[in-house]
Design a protein around this motif. Structure first.
Motif, PDB file in Angstrom:
ATOM      1  N   VAL A   1     -24.337  19.483 -53.346  1.00 42.07           N
ATOM      2  CA  VAL A   1     -23.714  19.885 -54.615  1.00 42.07           C
ATOM      3  C   VAL A   1     -22.759  18.770 -55.022  1.00 42.07           C
ATOM      4  N   ASN A   2     -22.977  18.234 -56.199  1.00 41.27           N
ATOM      5  CA  ASN A   2     -22.156  17.109 -56.631  1.00 41.27           C
ATOM      6  C   ASN A   2     -21.146  17.559 -57.685  1.00 41.27           C
ATOM      7  N   CYS A   3     -19.908  17.806 -57.234  1.00 40.15           N
ATOM      8  CA  CYS A   3     -18.833  18.233 -58.153  1.00 40.15           C
ATOM      9  C   CYS A   3     -17.846  17.098 -58.396  1.00 40.15           C
ATOM     10  N   ALA A   4     -18.252  15.867 -58.094  1.00 45.08           N
ATOM     11  CA  ALA A   4     -17.300  14.759 -58.249  1.00 45.08           C
ATOM     12  C   ALA A   4     -16.877  14.622 -59.704  1.00 45.08           C
ATOM     13  N   THR A   5     -15.628  14.329 -59.891  1.00 48.10           N
ATOM     14  CA  THR A   5     -15.153  14.104 -61.249  1.00 48.10           C
ATOM     15  C   THR A   5     -13.975  13.149 -61.217  1.00 48.10           C
TER      16      THR A   5
ATOM     17  N   PRO B   1     -33.792  10.939 -48.261  1.00 45.88           N
ATOM     18  CA  PRO B   1     -34.653  10.749 -47.077  1.00 45.88           C
ATOM     19  C   PRO B   1     -34.509  11.873 -46.044  1.00 45.88           C
ATOM     20  N   ILE B   2     -33.306  12.432 -45.925  1.00 42.95           N
ATOM     21  CA  ILE B   2     -33.096  13.544 -44.971  1.00 42.95           C
ATOM     22  C   ILE B   2     -33.879  14.768 -45.442  1.00 42.95           C
ATOM     23  N   MET B   3     -33.772  15.056 -46.737  1.00 38.34           N
ATOM     24  CA  MET B   3     -34.464  16.228 -47.287  1.00 38.34           C
ATOM     25  C   MET B   3     -35.979  16.025 -47.230  1.00 38.34           C
ATOM     26  N   GLU B   4     -36.417  14.793 -47.479  1.00 38.38           N
ATOM     27  CA  GLU B   4     -37.860  14.505 -47.416  1.00 38.38           C
ATOM     28  C   GLU B   4     -38.389  14.793 -46.016  1.00 38.38           C
ATOM     29  N   GLU B   5     -37.623  14.369 -45.038  1.00 39.74           N
ATOM     30  CA  GLU B   5     -38.048  14.578 -43.646  1.00 39.74           C
ATOM     31  C   GLU B   5     -38.138  16.071 -43.329  1.00 39.74           C
ATOM     32  N   ASN B   6     -37.191  16.849 -43.897  1.00 39.25           N
ATOM     33  CA  ASN B   6     -37.204  18.295 -43.661  1.00 39.25           C
ATOM     34  C   ASN B   6     -38.226  19.012 -44.527  1.00 39.25           C
ATOM     35  N   GLY B   7     -38.712  18.318 -45.571  1.00 33.58           N
ATOM     36  CA  GLY B   7     -39.628  18.961 -46.517  1.00 33.58           C
ATOM     37  C   GLY B   7     -38.945  20.043 -47.324  1.00 33.58           C
ATOM     38  N   TYR B   8     -37.633  19.948 -47.431  1.00 29.00           N
ATOM     39  CA  TYR B   8     -36.863  20.987 -48.126  1.00 29.00           C
ATOM     40  C   TYR B   8     -35.520  20.422 -48.559  1.00 29.00           C
ATOM     41  N   GLY B   9     -35.113  20.785 -49.746  1.00 33.90           N
ATOM     42  CA  GLY B   9     -33.770  20.379 -50.170  1.00 33.90           C
ATOM     43  C   GLY B   9     -33.466  20.852 -51.569  1.00 33.90           C
ATOM     44  N   LYS B  10     -32.191  21.057 -51.814  1.00 29.08           N
ATOM     45  CA  LYS B  10     -31.755  21.466 -53.159  1.00 29.08           C
ATOM     46  C   LYS B  10     -30.579  20.591 -53.553  1.00 29.08           C
ATOM     47  N   ILE B  11     -30.713  19.974 -54.716  1.00 34.18           N
ATOM     48  CA  ILE B  11     -29.642  19.109 -55.216  1.00 34.18           C
ATOM     49  C   ILE B  11     -29.144  19.700 -56.531  1.00 34.18           C
ATOM     50  N   ILE B  12     -27.836  19.840 -56.627  1.00 32.49           N
ATOM     51  CA  ILE B  12     -27.257  20.442 -57.832  1.00 32.49           C
ATOM     52  C   ILE B  12     -26.195  19.497 -58.384  1.00 32.49           C
TER      53      ILE B  12
ATOM     54  N   SER C   1     -24.432  29.016 -56.020  1.00 35.61           N
ATOM     55  CA  SER C   1     -24.955  29.806 -54.894  1.00 35.61           C
ATOM     56  C   SER C   1     -26.418  30.186 -55.145  1.00 35.61           C
ATOM     57  N   PHE C   2     -26.708  30.604 -56.373  1.00 31.65           N
ATOM     58  CA  PHE C   2     -28.084  30.978 -56.734  1.00 31.65           C
ATOM     59  C   PHE C   2     -29.016  29.766 -56.603  1.00 31.65           C
ATOM     60  N   LEU C   3     -28.568  28.620 -57.139  1.00 27.25           N
ATOM     61  CA  LEU C   3     -29.429  27.424 -57.085  1.00 27.25           C
ATOM     62  C   LEU C   3     -29.569  26.891 -55.659  1.00 27.25           C
ATOM     63  N   SER C   4     -28.646  27.253 -54.784  1.00 31.77           N
ATOM     64  CA  SER C   4     -28.714  26.811 -53.382  1.00 31.77           C
ATOM     65  C   SER C   4     -29.581  27.738 -52.548  1.00 31.77           C
ATOM     66  N   SER C   5     -29.904  28.883 -53.107  1.00 29.79           N
ATOM     67  CA  SER C   5     -30.606  29.900 -52.320  1.00 29.79           C
ATOM     68  C   SER C   5     -32.115  29.874 -52.587  1.00 29.79           C
ATOM     69  N   GLU C   6     -32.832  30.644 -51.778  1.00 27.53           N
ATOM     70  CA  GLU C   6     -34.283  30.727 -51.960  1.00 27.53           C
ATOM     71  C   GLU C   6     -34.647  31.507 -53.219  1.00 27.53           C
ATOM     72  N   LYS C   7     -33.639  32.175 -53.814  1.00 26.40           N
ATOM     73  CA  LYS C   7     -33.907  32.923 -55.052  1.00 26.40           C
ATOM     74  C   LYS C   7     -34.282  31.985 -56.199  1.00 26.40           C
ATOM     75  N   SER C   8     -33.955  30.715 -56.054  1.00 26.54           N
ATOM     76  CA  SER C   8     -34.250  29.760 -57.144  1.00 26.54           C
ATOM     77  C   SER C   8     -35.374  28.801 -56.756  1.00 26.54           C
ATOM     78  N   ASP C   9     -36.237  29.246 -55.826  1.00 17.60           N
ATOM     79  CA  ASP C   9     -37.252  28.333 -55.283  1.00 17.60           C
ATOM     80  C   ASP C   9     -38.269  27.818 -56.308  1.00 17.60           C
TER      81      ASP C   9
ATOM     82  N   VAL D   1     -34.162  19.791 -57.898  1.00 13.70           N
ATOM     83  CA  VAL D   1     -32.957  19.161 -58.439  1.00 13.70           C
ATOM     84  C   VAL D   1     -32.620  19.838 -59.764  1.00 13.70           C
ATOM     85  N   ASN D   2     -31.461  20.441 -59.841  1.00 15.58           N
ATOM     86  CA  ASN D   2     -31.095  21.196 -61.037  1.00 15.58           C
ATOM     87  C   ASN D   2     -29.701  20.847 -61.519  1.00 15.58           C
ATOM     88  N   LEU D   3     -29.410  21.302 -62.727  1.00 20.20           N
ATOM     89  CA  LEU D   3     -28.122  21.011 -63.361  1.00 20.20           C
ATOM     90  C   LEU D   3     -27.387  22.301 -63.702  1.00 20.20           C
TER      91      LEU D   3
END
Lengths: 395, 80
Positions: free
Chosen positions: A234-238, A274-285, A371-379, A327-329
């Motif tokens: 989750v990228n909340c940098a500002t 690359p970490i997510m690719e190796e796991n075959g799973y990842g969510k970026i927000i 939380s929703f975008l991080s969960s399997e509910k948003s697969d 990858v979502n916004l």
């Protein structure tokens, strides 16, 4: 940790670090070595060195980092080191530490490494040889192996800001282990870590200037060592968002926003994907802003950078989807955080009064959607923008 | 001073919308005062201008959306 058998003679590793004055200050505080040659500008100006010299062991300590984190990594027992200091290192020098396996001793599971440090001018400043014993982990059972790659380890960039903090808490409540990134506010990060641990989750605090790729590299390595993987980013940098009229806007104002919003996101993704690719799973927000669709005057620098982040995110979403990475916004409206401190009360009241839901967003409102975008509910969502603005912009 | 102005502002709101002063909440707005329509809104603008000897510009008239905003804008105009 690498296995002894998998390490090849000739194998190399390296890391880079720019020596800062704060490194010297912390080293002096830790060791008590305040020898004037390291800390007193006036004193050294009268010597052949002219300027303070960085403690030799401070520079050499990065050999420890290289051995302990990369070659061979966790479990390395560094038991012998020859060392020769060839040239002085100064504050501001960018040092690169190289290690190369020159010998393997099978009976003792020991490796010997040549260790060399160069400065930014490619001059060798330190040379030596290290001996390292590999302490291997007891192999976990098959069942333990199966649960090793978990989908509930989150890295929250900007974890001590208003939305970042709420996100860390929300994800912890959702069962995530959380890596809390901070830039300056270590006290807040440590407090947050303690509170998350009280919920029974693992948490770790990591620091980096996300504009600096070397620092991001170190941060990600630390998260991997502490938590094992990263399944959600989750990228909340500002950065502060001053109102600036176009007539007064300078390129450095634009650059500042690009650096945090785009270069920062780019640097992090380089190591996380690359970490997510190796796991075959990842969510970026990634977080953008309502102002992209409802622009306000005097915010060209901010809106432009966030628009670029929106494009970057969608391009990533297309490319990474087949690899199991979504990858979502999130596009928040004005949110009640510390960033609003400089906004006049009237503007805040007016924004709230004009919003169909008649209030500003709270950090928790945003965190719940994260939380929703991080969960399997948003697969089945990727490349999507979720507007969390109380109905202020409807498209 | 601020308290006094707020009291006078409450009196104006009470008179315009015909509700007792003690029933005016700090979240009062057209969402929760049934009689607050566009005509009454303009009546309130005139009454506030008369009470505090101020003049709202066109933009401000549409910003007087609720109790807190009325208070903020009236105070801002009096202070300036």
């Amino acid at each position: 940790m690498k296995k002894f058998e998998s390490i090849k003679t000739g194998e190399k590793a390296q890391l880079t670090h720019t020596i800062r004055q704060s490194d010297i200050d912390q080293y002096v505080e830790l060791t008590g070595d305040d020898n004037k040659i390291h800390v007193d500008q006036q004193y050294t100006s009268k010597t052949a060195f002219k300027k303070p010299v960085v403690h030799g062991m401070l520079s050499a300590s990065f050999i420890s980092t290289l051995i302990g984190t990369k070659l061979p990594g966790d479990g390395a027992l560094w038991y012998q080191q020859s060392i020769k200091f060839l040239m002085p290192v100064r504050v501001g020098d960018k040092i690169t530490v190289f290690a190369k396996v020159i010998n393997k001793i099978k009976r003792t599971k020991t490796i010997q490494l040549s260790t060399e440090i160069y400065n930014q001018n490619n001059q060798k400043v330190i040379t030596g040889t290290a001996s390292v014993k590999l302490i291997e982990e007891v192999q976990p059972s098959a069942i333990q192996k199966a649960v090793k790659v978990k989908n509930n380890i989150a890295l929250v960039i900007g974890g001590t800001g208003g939305i970042g903090k709420a996100t860390c808490f929300q994800l912890a409540r959702d069962g995530f282990d959380v890596a809390i990134h901070y830039y300056k506010n270590i006290e807040s990060a440590n407090r947050l870590k303690k509170n998350i641990e009280k919920l029974g989750n693992n948490a770790t605090v990591v620091n980096a200037d996300i504009k600096e790729i070397d620092q991001v590299d170190r941060m990600i390595q630390r998260v991997l060592r502490k938590l094992g993987s990263i399944s959600v980013l989750v990228n909340c940098a500002t950065t502060p968002i001053p109102n600036i009229k176009i007539a007064d806007l300078e390129w450095r104002n634009m650059q500042e926003q690009y650096d945090v919003n785009i270069k920062g996101a780019f640097n992090i993704i380089k190591f996380v994907v690359p970490i997510m690719e190796e796991n075959g799973y990842g969510k970026i927000i990634n977080l953008i802003t309502q102002y992209i669709e409802d622009p306000k005057p005097e915010l060209a620098h901010y809106i432009t950078a966030k628009s670029a982040l929106s494009g970057f995110t969608k391009a990533l979403a297309t490319e990474l989807a087949p690899k199991g990475i979504q990858v979502n916004l999130i596009s928040p409206g004005m949110t009640d955080t510390q960033l609003l401190a400089d906004i006049p009360e009237k503007v805040r009241l007016l924004t709230a009064a004009q919003a169909p839901l008649r209030r500003l967003a709270s950090p928790d409102d945003i965190a719940r959607v994260i939380s929703f975008l991080s969960s399997e509910k948003s697969d089945y969502l990727t490349g999507e923008t979720i507007r969390v603005n109380g109905g202020q912009v409807m498209i | 001073m601020e308290k006094l102005i707020e009291e006078r502002m409450r009196e104006v709101i009470s008179a315009v919308f015909n509700i007792p002063v003690n029933e005016i909440r700090t979240d009062a707005s057209s969402d929760n005062i049934e009689s607050w329509d566009s005509l009454k809104h303009m009546n309130m603008v005139s009454a506030l201008e008369e009470e505090f000897l101020i003049e709202f510009d066109d933009k401000e008239i549409f910003e007087l959306l609720n109790y807190e905003l009325i208070k903020t804008i009236v105070l801002e105009k009096i202070e300036n």
